[in-house]
Design a protein around this motif. Structure first.
Motif, PDB file in Angstrom:
ATOM      1  N   UNK A 430       0.847  -1.193   0.000  1.00  0.00           N
ATOM      2  CA  UNK A 430       0.000   0.000   0.000  1.00  0.00           C
ATOM      3  C   UNK A 430       0.880   1.240   0.000  1.00  0.00           C
ATOM      4  N   UNK A 431       0.225   2.397   0.032  1.00  0.00           N
ATOM      5  CA  UNK A 431       0.932   3.682   0.107  1.00  0.00           C
ATOM      6  C   UNK A 431       0.534   4.430   1.381  1.00  0.00           C
ATOM      7  N   UNK A 432       0.294   3.696   2.444  1.00  0.00           N
ATOM      8  CA  UNK A 432      -0.170   4.304   3.685  1.00  0.00           C
ATOM      9  C   UNK A 432       0.923   5.124   4.362  1.00  0.00           C
ATOM     10  N   UNK A 433       0.481   6.081   5.184  1.00  0.00           N
ATOM     11  CA  UNK A 433       1.410   6.835   6.024  1.00  0.00           C
ATOM     12  C   UNK A 433       1.892   5.971   7.180  1.00  0.00           C
ATOM     13  N   UNK A 434       0.997   5.126   7.692  1.00  0.00           N
ATOM     14  CA  UNK A 434       1.298   4.269   8.838  1.00  0.00           C
ATOM     15  C   UNK A 434       0.998   2.814   8.466  1.00  0.00           C
ATOM     16  N   UNK A 435       1.789   2.280   7.573  1.00  0.00           N
ATOM     17  CA  UNK A 435       1.531   0.951   7.044  1.00  0.00           C
ATOM     18  C   UNK A 435       1.942  -0.185   7.948  1.00  0.00           C
ATOM     19  N   UNK A 438       3.587  -2.936   6.110  1.00  0.00           N
ATOM     20  CA  UNK A 438       2.799  -3.462   4.990  1.00  0.00           C
ATOM     21  C   UNK A 438       2.891  -2.541   3.777  1.00  0.00           C
ATOM     22  N   UNK A 439       3.557  -1.387   3.917  1.00  0.00           N
ATOM     23  CA  UNK A 439       3.609  -0.403   2.839  1.00  0.00           C
ATOM     24  C   UNK A 439       4.694  -0.769   1.829  1.00  0.00           C
ATOM     25  N   UNK A 440       4.536  -0.227   0.627  1.00  0.00           N
ATOM     26  CA  UNK A 440       5.528  -0.457  -0.419  1.00  0.00           C
ATOM     27  C   UNK A 440       5.338  -1.794  -1.110  1.00  0.00           C
ATOM     28  N   UNK A 441       6.372  -2.270  -1.786  1.00  0.00           N
ATOM     29  CA  UNK A 441       6.258  -3.481  -2.620  1.00  0.00           C
ATOM     30  C   UNK A 441       6.307  -4.769  -1.800  1.00  0.00           C
ATOM     31  N   UNK A 442       5.220  -5.059  -1.105  1.00  0.00           N
ATOM     32  CA  UNK A 442       5.173  -6.236  -0.236  1.00  0.00           C
ATOM     33  C   UNK A 442       4.726  -7.485  -1.011  1.00  0.00           C
ATOM     34  N   UNK A 443       5.230  -8.622  -0.556  1.00  0.00           N
ATOM     35  CA  UNK A 443       4.928  -9.902  -1.202  1.00  0.00           C
ATOM     36  C   UNK A 443       3.492 -10.331  -0.872  1.00  0.00           C
ATOM     37  N   UNK A 444       2.820 -10.976  -1.840  1.00  0.00           N
ATOM     38  CA  UNK A 444       1.378 -11.163  -1.790  1.00  0.00           C
ATOM     39  C   UNK A 444       0.901 -12.558  -1.409  1.00  0.00           C
ATOM     40  N   UNK A 445       1.782 -13.486  -1.105  1.00  0.00           N
ATOM     41  CA  UNK A 445       1.368 -14.880  -0.933  1.00  0.00           C
ATOM     42  C   UNK A 445       0.349 -15.062   0.192  1.00  0.00           C
ATOM     43  N   UNK A 446       0.347 -14.183   1.188  1.00  0.00           N
ATOM     44  CA  UNK A 446      -0.610 -14.304   2.285  1.00  0.00           C
ATOM     45  C   UNK A 446      -2.055 -14.135   1.816  1.00  0.00           C
ATOM     46  N   UNK A 447      -2.243 -13.581   0.634  1.00  0.00           N
ATOM     47  CA  UNK A 447      -3.589 -13.332   0.129  1.00  0.00           C
ATOM     48  C   UNK A 447      -4.111 -14.462  -0.745  1.00  0.00           C
ATOM     49  N   UNK A 448      -3.262 -15.405  -1.125  1.00  0.00           N
ATOM     50  CA  UNK A 448      -3.649 -16.400  -2.122  1.00  0.00           C
ATOM     51  C   UNK A 448      -4.724 -17.370  -1.636  1.00  0.00           C
ATOM     52  N   UNK A 449      -4.844 -17.567  -0.351  1.00  0.00           N
ATOM     53  CA  UNK A 449      -5.842 -18.494   0.161  1.00  0.00           C
ATOM     54  C   UNK A 449      -7.216 -17.847   0.358  1.00  0.00           C
ATOM     55  N   UNK A 450      -7.314 -16.558   0.145  1.00  0.00           N
ATOM     56  CA  UNK A 450      -8.592 -15.876   0.335  1.00  0.00           C
ATOM     57  C   UNK A 450      -9.519 -16.160  -0.850  1.00  0.00           C
ATOM     58  N   UNK A 451     -10.796 -16.260  -0.550  1.00  0.00           N
ATOM     59  CA  UNK A 451     -11.783 -16.521  -1.593  1.00  0.00           C
ATOM     60  C   UNK A 451     -12.508 -15.260  -2.036  1.00  0.00           C
ATOM     61  N   UNK A 452     -12.094 -14.096  -1.508  1.00  0.00           N
ATOM     62  CA  UNK A 452     -12.751 -12.846  -1.887  1.00  0.00           C
ATOM     63  C   UNK A 452     -11.846 -11.960  -2.739  1.00  0.00           C
ATOM     64  N   UNK A 453     -10.877 -12.569  -3.415  1.00  0.00           N
ATOM     65  CA  UNK A 453     -10.005 -11.859  -4.348  1.00  0.00           C
ATOM     66  C   UNK A 453      -9.967 -12.641  -5.655  1.00  0.00           C
ATOM     67  N   UNK A 454     -10.116 -11.938  -6.762  1.00  0.00           N
ATOM     68  CA  UNK A 454      -9.970 -12.543  -8.083  1.00  0.00           C
ATOM     69  C   UNK A 454      -8.595 -12.171  -8.630  1.00  0.00           C
ATOM     70  N   UNK A 455      -7.872 -13.174  -9.142  1.00  0.00           N
ATOM     71  CA  UNK A 455      -6.523 -12.962  -9.662  1.00  0.00           C
ATOM     72  C   UNK A 455      -6.513 -13.189 -11.176  1.00  0.00           C
ATOM     73  N   UNK A 501       3.551  -6.124  -4.645  1.00  0.00           N
ATOM     74  CA  UNK A 501       2.659  -4.976  -4.858  1.00  0.00           C
ATOM     75  C   UNK A 501       3.351  -3.873  -5.652  1.00  0.00           C
ATOM     76  N   UNK A 502       2.578  -3.261  -6.549  1.00  0.00           N
ATOM     77  CA  UNK A 502       3.060  -2.093  -7.283  1.00  0.00           C
ATOM     78  C   UNK A 502       2.144  -0.896  -7.062  1.00  0.00           C
TER      79      UNK A 502
END
Length: 599
Positions: A430-435, A438-455, A501-502
């Motif tokens: 993300x581009x948060x002030x207080x991330x 989690x801010x910047x180009x973080x790796x995404x594997x933690x999201x792969x098991x979610x069923x509410x994201x389309x890839x 993340x980009x």
């Protein structure tokens, strides 16, 4: 008489050592400036620095603001750099004393001021509301001092940059230039995304900085708070910033409240050269690009190239590097002090202009990790290239991926997911002030098991693809809720399968027509939505894949949509929503890239 030569020699050595030790103690407060100037590629310091601490500067309403004034030693007159801050004028964590010493050693008087109601300054702090009056009063006082040559630069990061913007109007003739960094000229856009609060950043900032002095606030404290409903009752648990928080929640539109301390609607009143500095992973990057474009549009043609833009691979704290990423030596933020000083030397000291008028933009191309120059934004040699969403499954991707392709599928298809506000998608990358890491180009594997994201992903790229400019998405979507959100995230998938993340973007469906509109949407009706993901400059390298993630939450970066169609700030109830994304045939859901073409 016998002279003990050994004792005499030792005595002389001791005296010499004492002499140099005393000299070093006398000089050590200045010596580090030579080291810093060398490290920042600045001219050798020509001035010793004197500091007047806690100087009271009177405002027109009788309130006194306390300031530290760094002056070159001597009786000459110097241009002044004004830095107005809510974070404490002596803050070492913000490096104010060091920055002031560096600029002062280059021949500037530097005034660092605690703004109204903060630290040693009198009055009550209301964010942004008094900065125009107090800023202009400060300029008027500075130019009357015996050490001032009546020329002023206003410099600052973030909130300090907002203070700079309001001091750049034509009425402030002594202000010759401003250097606003990691900020925007419209305060509303800094805290709300077209009607949707950047909730955690707002709460963290108010809790940490709204009181007279800053206080320590943990991420855990705020993370627990923002999960509670209703949002408008957060004020019962806030220690500081209660009034401001409620005020902002009741002003979710760009209205008179925000316009009173913004200058985006008064651009015609600003006629000073501006050096913009921003970061690709900064909260304000999209605002920075818009502000620069609007500025150069209204500048006289005789002054083409007068304002300039620098954008690097930085977050809101540009000296903090992202783990696992090394953009190279010349990407480090400290190298920007050289153009800052050259810029100021020209506009307030009359030094020779040594910038390229034809190429006013310096931007960092991530992926290739190199600086580029451009005459405009996006660069002239960019062309919009479209990647269409598709459903064909491939090997070498995680289960459930759709595709991104240069050709639209002739067959219509759709994908669905359930968005539950009680379990929102976390803002990883993300581009948060207080991330909180989690801010910047973080790796995404933690999201792969979610069923509410389309890839959706491309095949491995056969050649490098460089993009520079605004990235957009067009989506055909429906929901069984009468209000909901849709998010888009673009990532770079490396050959080893790791996705980073980009950029990301966001739309709230009730605000499709206007932020002022409060009506909901029709349940299960298909809507075409088009929105900006973000500005960026990035090279997807050969063998990498482009990934697009579609979902309905980005928490805690954005406030959750409760899907009820009621007040997302005032309601306590929430419902799940069935979301459908359509693509293929006439439903041309797509990702639009500004691709740099070969000359």
């Amino acid at each position: 008489m016998v002279v003990d030569l050994d004792a005499l020699f030792i005595s002389i050595i001791i005296l010499v050592v004492i002499f140099f030790f005393v000299a070093a103690l006398w000089y050590v407060s200045q010596f580090h400036l030579y080291i810093y100037s060398w490290g920042l590629n600045l001219p050798t310091p020509q001035n010793r620095v004197l500091v007047d601490y806690n100087v009271l500067i009177p405002m027109s309403d009788g309130i006194n603001l306390v300031s530290d004034i760094y002056r070159p030693k001597g009786k000459a007159r110097y241009p002044a750099i004004i830095i107005r801050t809510p974070y404490g004028k002596g803050s070492v964590s913000h490096s104010y004393p060091l920055i002031a010493n560096i600029f002062c050693s280059q021949g500037y008087a530097v005034v660092i001021q605690d703004i109204r109601g903060k630290y040693g300054s009198e009055g009550v702090f209301y964010p942004f509301e008094n900065e125009y009056r107090d800023g202009t009063d400060t300029v008027s006082w500075v130019v009357k001092q015996e050490w001032s040559d009546e020329k002023v630069v206003v410099w600052g990061f973030s909130y300090l940059g907002s203070c700079a913007w309001v001091m750049a109007t034509n009425s402030m003739e002594p202000v010759k230039t401003i250097i606003p960094m990691f900020c925007c000229q419209n305060a509303y856009m800094g805290w709300l995304d077209y009607g949707v609060p950047y909730l955690k950043d707002i709460l963290m900032w108010l809790l940490k900085h709204h009181g007279r002095k800053g206080r320590v606030v943990s991420h855990e404290e705020v993370d627990q708070l923002i999960l509670q409903l209703p949002v408008l009752q957060f004020d019962k648990r806030l220690e500081d910033g209660i009034e401001t928080f409620k005020k902002w929640m009741y002003h979710l539109q760009t209205d008179e409240y925000w316009m009173a301390f913004s200058v985006s609607h008064r651009r015609h009143e600003i006629d000073v050269p501006i050096l913009f500095i921003g970061g690709w992973f900064d909260r304000f990057i999209n605002n920075t690009m818009v502000d620069f474009s609007e500025t150069v549009k209204v500048e006289p043609t005789s002054n083409t190239g007068r304002s300039r833009l620098i954008v690097g691979p930085w977050g809101h704290r540009p000296t903090v590097e992202f783990p696992g990423f090394n953009y190279g030596y010349y990407a480090k933020f400290r190298h920007q002090f050289n153009p800052m000083v050259r810029w100021m030397n020209h506009w307030v000291k009359g030094a020779k202009w040594d910038f390229d008028d034809a190429l006013p933009i310096d931007y960092f191309m991530m992926g290739k990790n190199e600086w580029r120059k451009s005459a405009c934004w996006p660069p002239e040699n960019t062309e919009e290239i479209t990647y269409y969403l598709g459903s064909t499954k491939r090997a070498n991707t995680h289960e459930g991926d759709g595709t991104l392709s240069l050709e639209n599928d002739s067959h219509r298809s759709s994908d669905t997911y359930i968005y539950n506000p009680e379990n929102p998608v976390p803002s990883i990358g993300n581009r948060m002030l207080y991330g909180n890491m989690t801010d910047g180009p973080r790796e995404q594997s933690k999201l792969y098991d979610r069923e509410d994201i389309l890839f959706y992903e491309t095949a491995p790229l056969e050649d490098d693809i460089e993009i520079a400019g605004p990235v957009k998405v067009v989506l055909y979507v429906s929901s069984n809720a009468i209000d909901t959100d849709f998010t888009a995230k673009v990532c770079d998938v490396f050959p080893d399968g790791k996705s980073f993340f980009l950029i990301n973007g966001f739309v709230r469906m009730r605000f499709l027509d206007s932020v002022k509109a409060t009506h909901g949407i029709e349940a299960n009706k298909i809507y075409r939505v088009e929105f900006l993901v973000s500005h960026t400059a990035h090279a997807f390298l050969k063998g990498h894949r482009i990934q697009l993630q579609i979902s309905s939450s980005d928490f805690p970066n954005h406030e959750r949509n409760l899907n009820t169609g009621g007040s997302n700030e005032g309601d306590s109830e929430e419902v799940t929503a069935k979301q459908t994304l359509y693509y293929g045939n006439s439903h041309e859901s797509r990702l639009i890239f500004p691709v740099i073409m070969e000359s």
